[in-house]
Structures are given as C-alpha cells and as structure tokens.
Design a protein around this motif. Structure first.
Motif, PDB file in Angstrom:
ATOM      1  N   VAL A 134       0.858  -1.182   0.000  1.00 13.76           N
ATOM      2  CA  VAL A 134       0.000   0.000   0.000  1.00 13.76           C
ATOM      3  C   VAL A 134       0.896   1.234   0.000  1.00 13.76           C
ATOM      4  O   VAL A 134       1.933   1.265   0.648  1.00 13.76           O
ATOM      5  CB  VAL A 134      -0.965   0.052   1.211  1.00 13.76           C
ATOM      6  N   THR A 135       0.475   2.224  -0.771  1.00 16.89           N
ATOM      7  CA  THR A 135       1.153   3.511  -0.764  1.00 16.89           C
ATOM      8  C   THR A 135       0.308   4.461   0.058  1.00 16.89           C
ATOM      9  O   THR A 135      -0.902   4.576  -0.169  1.00 16.89           O
ATOM     10  CB  THR A 135       1.344   4.057  -2.189  1.00 16.89           C
ATOM     11  N   ILE A 136       0.942   5.069   1.030  1.00 16.60           N
ATOM     12  CA  ILE A 136       0.261   5.959   1.967  1.00 16.60           C
ATOM     13  C   ILE A 136       0.761   7.379   1.742  1.00 16.60           C
ATOM     14  O   ILE A 136       1.964   7.634   1.786  1.00 16.60           O
ATOM     15  CB  ILE A 136       0.516   5.517   3.422  1.00 16.60           C
ATOM     16  N   GLU A 137      -0.172   8.276   1.483  1.00 19.92           N
ATOM     17  CA  GLU A 137       0.136   9.702   1.337  1.00 19.92           C
ATOM     18  C   GLU A 137      -0.012  10.357   2.705  1.00 19.92           C
ATOM     19  O   GLU A 137      -0.908   9.991   3.461  1.00 19.92           O
ATOM     20  CB  GLU A 137      -0.835  10.363   0.355  1.00 19.92           C
ATOM     21  N   PHE A 138       0.865  11.296   3.020  1.00 21.38           N
ATOM     22  CA  PHE A 138       0.751  11.994   4.299  1.00 21.38           C
ATOM     23  C   PHE A 138       1.063  13.478   4.111  1.00 21.38           C
ATOM     24  O   PHE A 138       1.723  13.855   3.153  1.00 21.38           O
ATOM     25  CB  PHE A 138       1.648  11.368   5.367  1.00 21.38           C
ATOM     26  N   GLU A 139       0.557  14.287   5.033  1.00 23.54           N
ATOM     27  CA  GLU A 139       0.745  15.737   4.939  1.00 23.54           C
ATOM     28  C   GLU A 139       1.930  16.239   5.756  1.00 23.54           C
ATOM     29  O   GLU A 139       2.534  17.240   5.407  1.00 23.54           O
ATOM     30  CB  GLU A 139      -0.533  16.464   5.364  1.00 23.54           C
ATOM     31  N   GLU A 140       2.238  15.540   6.854  1.00 25.63           N
ATOM     32  CA  GLU A 140       3.346  15.996   7.696  1.00 25.63           C
ATOM     33  C   GLU A 140       3.989  14.799   8.364  1.00 25.63           C
ATOM     34  O   GLU A 140       3.330  13.815   8.683  1.00 25.63           O
ATOM     35  CB  GLU A 140       2.837  16.963   8.752  1.00 25.63           C
ATOM     36  N   LEU A 141       5.310  14.876   8.553  1.00 26.64           N
ATOM     37  CA  LEU A 141       6.074  13.815   9.195  1.00 26.64           C
ATOM     38  C   LEU A 141       6.719  14.374  10.456  1.00 26.64           C
ATOM     39  O   LEU A 141       7.313  15.452  10.413  1.00 26.64           O
ATOM     40  CB  LEU A 141       7.157  13.315   8.223  1.00 26.64           C
ATOM     41  N   LYS A 142       6.543  13.663  11.577  1.00 19.08           N
ATOM     42  CA  LYS A 142       7.164  14.080  12.837  1.00 19.08           C
ATOM     43  C   LYS A 142       8.022  12.946  13.370  1.00 19.08           C
ATOM     44  O   LYS A 142       7.605  11.794  13.359  1.00 19.08           O
ATOM     45  CB  LYS A 142       6.096  14.455  13.868  1.00 19.08           C
ATOM     46  N   VAL A 143       9.230  13.274  13.818  1.00 20.37           N
ATOM     47  CA  VAL A 143      10.181  12.292  14.332  1.00 20.37           C
ATOM     48  C   VAL A 143      10.377  12.519  15.815  1.00 20.37           C
ATOM     49  O   VAL A 143      10.583  13.646  16.261  1.00 20.37           O
ATOM     50  CB  VAL A 143      11.547  12.399  13.606  1.00 20.37           C
ATOM     51  N   GLU A 144      10.307  11.422  16.574  1.00 20.81           N
ATOM     52  CA  GLU A 144      10.526  11.483  18.020  1.00 20.81           C
ATOM     53  C   GLU A 144      11.523  10.398  18.404  1.00 20.81           C
ATOM     54  O   GLU A 144      11.295   9.215  18.151  1.00 20.81           O
ATOM     55  CB  GLU A 144       9.190  11.236  18.727  1.00 20.81           C
ATOM     56  N   ASP A 145      12.665  10.793  18.949  1.00 23.00           N
ATOM     57  CA  ASP A 145      13.640   9.832  19.431  1.00 23.00           C
ATOM     58  C   ASP A 145      13.285   9.415  20.849  1.00 23.00           C
ATOM     59  O   ASP A 145      12.821  10.229  21.641  1.00 23.00           O
ATOM     60  CB  ASP A 145      15.052  10.431  19.416  1.00 23.00           C
ATOM     61  N   SER A 146      13.496   8.146  21.138  1.00 25.59           N
ATOM     62  CA  SER A 146      13.200   7.634  22.476  1.00 25.59           C
ATOM     63  C   SER A 146      14.366   7.814  23.409  1.00 25.59           C
ATOM     64  O   SER A 146      15.467   8.004  23.050  1.00 25.59           O
ATOM     65  CB  SER A 146      12.830   6.169  22.409  1.00 25.59           C
TER      66      SER A 146
END
Length: 146
Positions: A134-146
């Motif tokens: 499946v190809t998923i389109e997204f508007e914003e990407l957020k990265v959170e390091d643990s």
C-alpha cells in the motif's frame, strides 16, 4: 561515539490499530522547500541566502503479508469506495525497534490516507505467501527519538 541504529524490527499503527505481517517500509523521508534570495551589502557585494520554506507532503510504501485482518481494507475503502478522504485521514505511527525490542525512534505520518494498493503475484501451484503493498500519502512527518 555511538553506534548506528540497527533496526531488527518495526511496528506500524494506524490510529492505534497495529498492523501485522510487516515486511518493509520504503520511501520514508521528508522534504522541505528551499527559498533562495539575493542580497547586496552596503559595499555592493552580492550574496545569496538560503532558508527553509514550506514542508512538502510525502508518501511511503508498506509491504506486508496478506492476512485476514480487515483493518487495512476498511481504511482503503474510505477513499476508494466511499470517496470520504476526511474520514480516511488517519495518523500512522512507525516505531523502529532495536535488538531488545525497545523503540529507538517513533515516526508519525499525520493526516495520512491510502492512494494505492497492490497484490503480490498469484501463481498457480506455488506455496509461497502472498504479499500486499500500500502507498500511503501523508501531509506531515514528525520524528521522536526515544
């Protein structure tokens, strides 16, 4: 000095619903426009400045073993069958895990929806599992390091 991440496993949740039979995620990344402007100093020297512009939406492709779970299929139907992109927009969380199973990085794809689905090859007489992508389109990407 720290070691590189070695991702032994990853998990994907769609608004809290865990996907199973995961094989790969490709195309994971972000892009931001670059604004370039020319300036002149008080001494007449021309120089160029660059600064960040608008964030660009993106897409990822998830490949997984096809199973009896209906969660992914129901999500796809929201846009493909019903045309209801408002209801289809969901947050997708990808968790990268180390060799102990601890999450080392969490990436959230905000306001995402499925733009395409593809089955793996169906071959008579073969005993291998069938994959789906499946190809998923997204508007914003957020990265959170643990």
């Amino acid at each position: 000095m720290q070691d590189n991440f070695i991702v032994h496993a990853f998990g994907i949740q769609i608004d809290g619903v865990q996907l199973e039979q995961l094989k790969s995620v490709s195309g994971l990344g972000m892009r931001q426009d670059v604004i370039t402007s020319q300036h002149v100093t008080d001494k007449g020297v021309v120089y160029t400045r660059k600064q960040p512009g608008a964030k660009s939406p993106g897409s990822v492709t998830i490949t997984r073993g096809m199973d009896k779970s209906k969660a992914l299929g129901e999500w796809i139907k929201e846009t493909y069958d019903k045309g209801d992109v408002g209801k289809a927009r969901k947050n997708v969380t990808i968790e990268m895990k180390d060799n102990t199973g601890q999450t080392v990085r969490r990436i959230t794809l905000e306001r995402a929806w499925v733009s395409s689905w593809q089955s793996g090859d169906l071959i008579a007489g073969q005993t291998n599992a069938v994959d789906e992508s499946v190809t998923i389109e997204f508007e914003e990407l957020k990265v959170e390091d643990s």
